[in-house]
Design an enzyme around this catalytic site. Structure first.
Site, PDB file in Angstrom:
ATOM      1  CB  CYS A 176       8.878   3.434  21.074  1.00 52.76           C
ATOM      2  SG  CYS A 176      10.257   3.972  22.053  1.00 52.76           S
TER       3      CYS A 176
ATOM      4  CB  SER B 155      -2.204  -2.850   1.593  1.00 56.03           C
ATOM      5  OG  SER B 155      -1.333  -3.727   2.278  1.00 56.03           O
TER       6      SER B 155
ATOM      7  CG  HIS C  43      -0.037  -6.591   4.863  1.00 56.45           C
ATOM      8  ND1 HIS C  43      -0.070  -6.290   6.199  1.00 56.45           N
ATOM      9  CD2 HIS C  43       0.371  -5.483   4.226  1.00 56.45           C
ATOM     10  CE1 HIS C  43       0.334  -5.024   6.357  1.00 56.45           C
ATOM     11  NE2 HIS C  43       0.603  -4.522   5.170  1.00 56.45           N
TER      12      HIS C  43
ATOM     13  CD  GLN D 147      -6.381  -0.259   8.000  1.00 56.80           C
ATOM     14  OE1 GLN D 147      -7.203  -1.099   8.387  1.00 56.80           O
ATOM     15  NE2 GLN D 147      -5.091  -0.398   8.227  1.00 56.80           N
TER      16      GLN D 147
ATOM     17  CG  ASN E 186      -4.027   4.099   9.671  1.00 55.92           C
ATOM     18  OD1 ASN E 186      -4.365   5.139   9.097  1.00 55.92           O
ATOM     19  ND2 ASN E 186      -2.911   4.001  10.364  1.00 55.92           N
TER      20      ASN E 186
ATOM     21  N   GLY F 104       0.821  -1.212   0.000  1.00 52.36           N
ATOM     22  CA  GLY F 104       0.000   0.000   0.000  1.00 52.36           C
ATOM     23  C   GLY F 104       0.852   1.258   0.000  1.00 52.36           C
TER      24      GLY F 104
END
Ligand code: PLP
Length: 388
Positions: A327, A201, A203, A181, A153, A72
């Site tokens: 992070c 996309s 996956h 999505q 998303n 994507g």
């Protein structure tokens, strides 16, 4: 065996059984290069074109309007960079998008801004929606492309894509939507909705990682993404990812059939989770409007809870989920999506995204509801800022 609940389907999905079995022959038996003229090469070529047909059918597009990509992110990059670079020569150097797109769009826009493009980031409201009026008001005679995600998303909010498509058509501006999505959760008709370009996309819809597609309406000029061989009508060189392309065809066919039933089943589980969590866990709030929203998405913030600690505790209980903080470079950054809908930093940090699909069960929901309140209690008991 310990209980395992996968509730992170917006991050990625399992490869479906039918998809898996459809791919296998193309790894072992029909492994020919689709450009070769002997029989297993021809078989490979035929299978690619059949997959292209299936992807096109799922969008009400023509097979010649589908280009296979690596993911994507690549589809988003290709759409924006192609149109921007092509239309710059005609004096169009303006791009319109939103402030809560996926980084595949935002970082591409930042790159184009460095090349001299002007980018308007439309602000979403506190529920996570933009309006078609915002798009209309932002369009100028310099606008090259409008790129608005179909569904977010992180918070699952669905944007008014048909209205925006009509405006862009009227204003003769190219309209791209990142539908990564949305595929499988909403019925998409690129013709009726006046969508010029659309990213997919694999996956996210039970195909393997490393395969995607870009729909490009006939008549929209597409620049070469990878120079090399003649694959993808000379626009993306490199021997095709045969087995994954076959997989994407099957996955698209399944994702775009039976949407209504699937959505009903998944939304019921989602709503039970939302109702129960908000009722039983104090100082919790739902992020993003409830309707229109992806059937499988819920995103809830818990005061005085830190997202990563929450994910680790849930993982110990066998639950896979996501949080609104990431992070990066040693700092814990709150999600740009949650910031865009106006959440304060400290609330955005304590958010949990659960994303369900048709593989989830009522037992999964029961289990999440069984373990989550206890996990929140533990984290709050350790929190210096929790006032009970
Ligand atoms: N766009 C959206 C809305 C996404 O959710 C994602 C992945 O999370 C992408 C683009 C990128 O897709 P891929 O992982 O196939 O590069």
């Amino acid at each position: 065996m310990n209980k395992f609940v996968y509730a992170d389907n917006a991050a990625t999905t399992n490869v479906g059984d039918s998809v898996y079995y459809a791919m296998l022959p193309y790894l072992k038996d029909f492994y020919g290069n689709p450009s070769s003229i002997y029989s297993i090469g021809r078989e490979a070529r035929k299978s690619i074109e059949l997959a292209r047909q299936k992807v096109a059918t799922g969008l009400n597009a023509e097979p010649a309007e589908i280009y296979f990509t690596g993911c994507g992110t690549e589809s988003d990059n290709w759409a924006l960079k192609s149109v921007a670079h092509d239309l710059k020569a005609k004096g169009k150097n303006h791009i319109i998008t939103t402030n809560f797109e996926h980084h595949a769009i935002l970082h591409t826009c930042e790159k184009l801004a460095k090349e001299g493009f002007e980018v308007t980031y439309l602000p979403v409201d506190n529920d996570g929606y933009i309006t078609s009026e915002q798009v209309l008001n932002a369009i100028t005679d310099k606008t090259a492309i409008v790129s608005i995600m179909y569904a977010n998303n992180e918070i699952g909010t669905i944007q008014p894509i048909s209205e925006i498509g009509a405006i862009c058509k009227d204003k003769k501006v190219i309209f791209h939507t990142d539908a990564v999505q949305a595929i499988g959760s909403v019925a998409i008709d690129v013709k009726a909705q006046n969508i010029d370009m659309l990213s997919i996309s694999g996956h996210k819809i039970h195909a393997p990682k490393g395969i995607g597609a870009l729909y490009v309406r006939k008549g929209v000029r597409l620049t070469n993404f990878i120079d090399g061989g003649a694959q993808e009508r000379n626009k993306r060189g490199g021997t095709e990812n045969l087995a994954s392309i076959v997989a994407l065809g099957v996955a698209m066919e399944e994702a775009t059939n039976g949407i209504e039933e699937r959505v009903q089943k998944v939304a019921k589980m989602r709503d039970r989770l939302i109702d129960s969590i908000l009722k039983t866990i104090p100082k919790s709030r739902l992020n993003g409007g409830i309707s229109p929203r992806l059937a499988g998405n819920l995103n809830i913030s818990f005061e005085a809870v830190e997202g990563e600690a929450l994910l680790l505790r849930l993982d110990m209980m066998g639950v896979c989920a996501s949080s609104g903080s990431a992070c990066t470079s040693g700092a814990l950054d709150p999600s740009h999506v949650l910031m865009a809908i106006g959440l304060p930093h400290e609330i955005a940090h304590g958010s949990l995204r659960l994303s369900l699909n048709e593989y989830n069960t009522d037992e999964d929901v029961d289990y999440i509801l069984e373990v989550l309140p206890g996990v929140i209690d533990i984290l709050r008991a350790m929190s210096p800022i929790w006032e009970g």
